[in-house]
Motif scaffolding. Structure first.
Motif, mmCIF file in Angstrom:
data_model
loop_
_atom_site.group_PDB
_atom_site.id
_atom_site.type_symbol
_atom_site.label_atom_id
_atom_site.label_comp_id
_atom_site.label_asym_id
_atom_site.label_seq_id
_atom_site.Cartn_x
_atom_site.Cartn_y
_atom_site.Cartn_z
ATOM 1 N N LEU A 1 1.004 -1.079 0.058
ATOM 2 C CA LEU A 1 -0.011 0.050 0.150
ATOM 3 C C LEU A 1 0.979 1.343 -0.073
ATOM 4 C CD1 LEU A 1 -3.058 1.022 0.683
ATOM 5 C CD2 LEU A 1 -2.356 1.242 2.854
ATOM 6 N N ALA A 2 0.357 2.326 -0.809
ATOM 7 C CA ALA A 2 1.318 3.437 -0.905
ATOM 8 C C ALA A 2 0.903 4.238 0.412
ATOM 9 C CB ALA A 2 1.193 4.154 -2.038
ATOM 10 N N ARG A 3 -0.621 4.621 0.199
ATOM 11 C CA ARG A 3 -1.259 5.291 1.608
ATOM 12 C C ARG A 3 -2.671 5.366 1.244
ATOM 13 N NH1 ARG A 3 -0.205 11.419 -0.933
ATOM 14 N NH2 ARG A 3 0.004 10.667 -3.068
ATOM 15 N N GLY A 4 -3.411 5.454 2.290
ATOM 16 C CA GLY A 4 -4.847 5.400 2.311
ATOM 17 C C GLY A 4 -5.411 6.463 3.176
ATOM 18 N N TRP A 5 -6.726 6.578 3.062
ATOM 19 C CA TRP A 5 -7.478 7.691 3.659
ATOM 20 C C TRP A 5 -9.034 7.007 4.186
ATOM 21 C CZ3 TRP A 5 -4.950 7.999 -0.959
ATOM 22 C CH2 TRP A 5 -4.017 8.928 -0.967
ATOM 23 N N LEU A 6 -9.464 7.529 5.206
ATOM 24 C CA LEU A 6 -10.738 7.346 5.818
ATOM 25 C C LEU A 6 -11.543 8.664 6.274
ATOM 26 C CD1 LEU A 6 -12.975 5.101 6.930
ATOM 27 C CD2 LEU A 6 -11.736 5.343 8.997
ATOM 28 N N ALA A 7 -12.679 8.878 5.621
ATOM 29 C CA ALA A 7 -13.479 9.910 6.108
ATOM 30 C C ALA A 7 -15.077 9.502 6.216
ATOM 31 C CB ALA A 7 -13.478 11.021 4.866
ATOM 32 N N GLY A 8 -15.351 9.611 7.407
ATOM 33 C CA GLY A 8 -16.957 8.832 7.498
ATOM 34 C C GLY A 8 -16.960 7.513 6.980
ATOM 35 N N ARG A 9 -17.803 7.298 6.049
ATOM 36 C CA ARG A 9 -17.836 5.661 5.566
ATOM 37 C C ARG A 9 -17.127 5.649 4.191
ATOM 38 N NH1 ARG A 9 -24.468 5.588 5.180
ATOM 39 N NH2 ARG A 9 -23.552 7.743 4.423
ATOM 40 N N ALA A 10 -16.497 6.889 3.862
ATOM 41 C CA ALA A 10 -15.572 6.516 2.591
ATOM 42 C C ALA A 10 -14.206 5.982 2.707
ATOM 43 C CB ALA A 10 -15.684 7.938 1.841
ATOM 44 N N VAL A 11 -13.769 5.383 1.956
ATOM 45 C CA VAL A 11 -12.338 4.915 2.145
ATOM 46 C C VAL A 11 -11.600 4.646 0.700
ATOM 47 C CG1 VAL A 11 -10.753 2.884 2.932
ATOM 48 C CG2 VAL A 11 -13.029 3.256 3.958
ATOM 49 N N ALA A 12 -10.491 5.384 0.891
ATOM 50 C CA ALA A 12 -9.552 5.543 -0.296
ATOM 51 C C ALA A 12 -8.257 5.264 -0.058
ATOM 52 C CB ALA A 12 -9.712 6.985 -0.952
ATOM 53 N N TRP A 13 -7.502 4.362 -1.150
ATOM 54 C CA TRP A 13 -6.477 3.928 -1.037
ATOM 55 C C TRP A 13 -5.401 3.844 -2.382
ATOM 56 C CZ3 TRP A 13 -10.618 0.916 -0.628
ATOM 57 C CH2 TRP A 13 -10.683 0.016 -1.729
ATOM 58 N N MET A 14 -4.130 4.052 -2.210
ATOM 59 C CA MET A 14 -3.681 4.116 -3.480
ATOM 60 C C MET A 14 -2.610 2.899 -3.585
ATOM 61 S SD MET A 14 -2.906 6.743 -5.818
ATOM 62 C CE MET A 14 -2.754 8.313 -5.054
ATOM 63 N N GLY A 15 -2.945 2.227 -4.770
ATOM 64 C CA GLY A 15 -2.108 0.880 -5.103
ATOM 65 C C GLY A 15 -1.902 0.719 -6.437
ATOM 66 N N VAL A 16 -1.218 -0.418 -6.887
ATOM 67 C CA VAL A 16 -0.954 -0.806 -8.157
ATOM 68 C C VAL A 16 -1.883 -1.633 -8.958
ATOM 69 C CG1 VAL A 16 0.793 -1.389 -9.952
ATOM 70 C CG2 VAL A 16 1.472 -0.094 -7.888
ATOM 71 N N ASP A 17 -2.467 -1.465 -10.022
ATOM 72 C CA ASP A 17 -3.542 -2.208 -10.824
ATOM 73 C C ASP A 17 -2.845 -3.556 -11.150
ATOM 74 O OD1 ASP A 17 -5.016 -3.412 -13.475
ATOM 75 O OD2 ASP A 17 -6.483 -2.628 -11.912
ATOM 76 N N ALA A 18 -3.220 -4.608 -10.718
ATOM 77 C CA ALA A 18 -2.393 -5.765 -11.227
ATOM 78 C C ALA A 18 -2.485 -6.113 -12.657
ATOM 79 C CB ALA A 18 -2.683 -6.949 -10.245
ATOM 80 N N GLU A 19 -3.537 -5.847 -13.230
ATOM 81 C CA GLU A 19 -3.556 -5.951 -14.850
ATOM 82 C C GLU A 19 -3.016 -4.798 -15.596
ATOM 83 O OE1 GLU A 19 -7.619 -7.169 -15.568
ATOM 84 O OE2 GLU A 19 -7.463 -9.089 -14.375
ATOM 85 N N GLU A 20 -3.266 -3.562 -15.231
ATOM 86 C CA GLU A 20 -2.779 -2.444 -16.088
ATOM 87 C C GLU A 20 -1.332 -1.894 -15.663
ATOM 88 O OE1 GLU A 20 -5.504 0.663 -16.652
ATOM 89 O OE2 GLU A 20 -7.163 -0.649 -16.304
#
Length: 247
Positions: A30-49
């Motif tokens: 994982l590069a980094r991630g964020w949480l705000a209320g019920r929303a979650v986002a995270w930065m990663g590398v797509d395994a296919e693209e």
């Protein structure tokens, strides 16, 4: 709404309730991630693209608000995946040039399909390449991709007439890609046969869920996956984030 930084894949998994999409996307560190209320986002590398993706889960309005807070940190044309409907909640100067798709998954082996015993591992990748060119030129996984663990298929008269790729994660999530059937054999339910056979093998090998992605407008595929028992709850849009002044 305040942002909470998530510094590990474990934190993202807890924040998403070990969601199948989150589990399958966390194939690289994982590069980094964020949480705000019920929303979650995270930065990663797509395994296919094999490109950096910002992935997200949660109510579209809350994901939109989270992304608005992250805009100063994102590079131009950052590629992302958001719950469908999120773009309507982004600032007016932001757009997503995206494709709508659905994540489907099984939590148990599918019903046995007649003809599964004809599904075998494919060693001749040239046959796979030719079949994909004729039946599914936009297939996400291709022969030679490092994310492909194996190809399976059905041969008839020495010709490959159906195939699928095993692009499973290292997180116990089985994943199917590039399910294709030769146009001359459509109507014989070979897509269901090969999907069921490969899914069953992944469960037998220890996976606890099996996932696949499908374009949202694929009505034939939707009916087939419904009949096999695939859940239909995650609907996404993926593509580059376009910010006016940075396009």
């Amino acid at each position: 709404m305040a942002l909470t930084l998530l510094g590990s894949a474990a934190e993202v998994l807890v924040a998403t309730g070990h969601d199948p999409y989150a589990r399958g996307s966390l194939r690289r560190p994982l590069a980094r991630g964020w949480l705000a209320g019920r929303a979650v986002a995270w930065m990663g590398v797509d395994a296919e693209e094999r490109v950096t993706y910002l992935n997200s889960l949660g109510p579209p309005a809350e994901v939109g608000a989270l992304l608005a807070d992250l805009l100063p940190e994102l590079p131009p044309k950052q590629r992302l995946t958001v719950p469908r409907g999120t773009p309507a909640h982004l600032p007016a100067w932001v757009a997503i040039e995206g494709t709508d798709w659905d994540l489907r998954w099984l939590g148990e082996p599918p019903p046995v399909q007649p003809g599964e015993d004809a599904v075998t591992e494919v060693v001749d990748e040239d046959q796979v390449r030719q079949l994909l060119a004729e039946s599914s030129p936009t297939a996400s996984a291709q022969p030679g991709d490092p994310g492909v663990r194996r190809w399976v298929g059905i041969c008839e008269g020495g010709r490959l007439i159906a195939c699928a790729a095993d692009t499973s994660a290292a997180t116990g999530v089985g994943h199917l890609s590039s399910i294709a059937v030769h146009p001359s054999t459509r109507g014989r339910r070979l897509g269901a046969v090969i999907t069921a056979a490969l899914s069953r093998r992944l469960f037998e090998e220890g996976c606890d869920i099996v996932t696949l992605g499908m374009y949202a407008d694929n009505s034939y595929g939707r009916a087939m996956y419904d009949a096999l028992g695939f859940a239909d709850t995650h609907r996404f849009t993926s593509g580059p984030l376009l910010v006016r002044g940075r396009w």
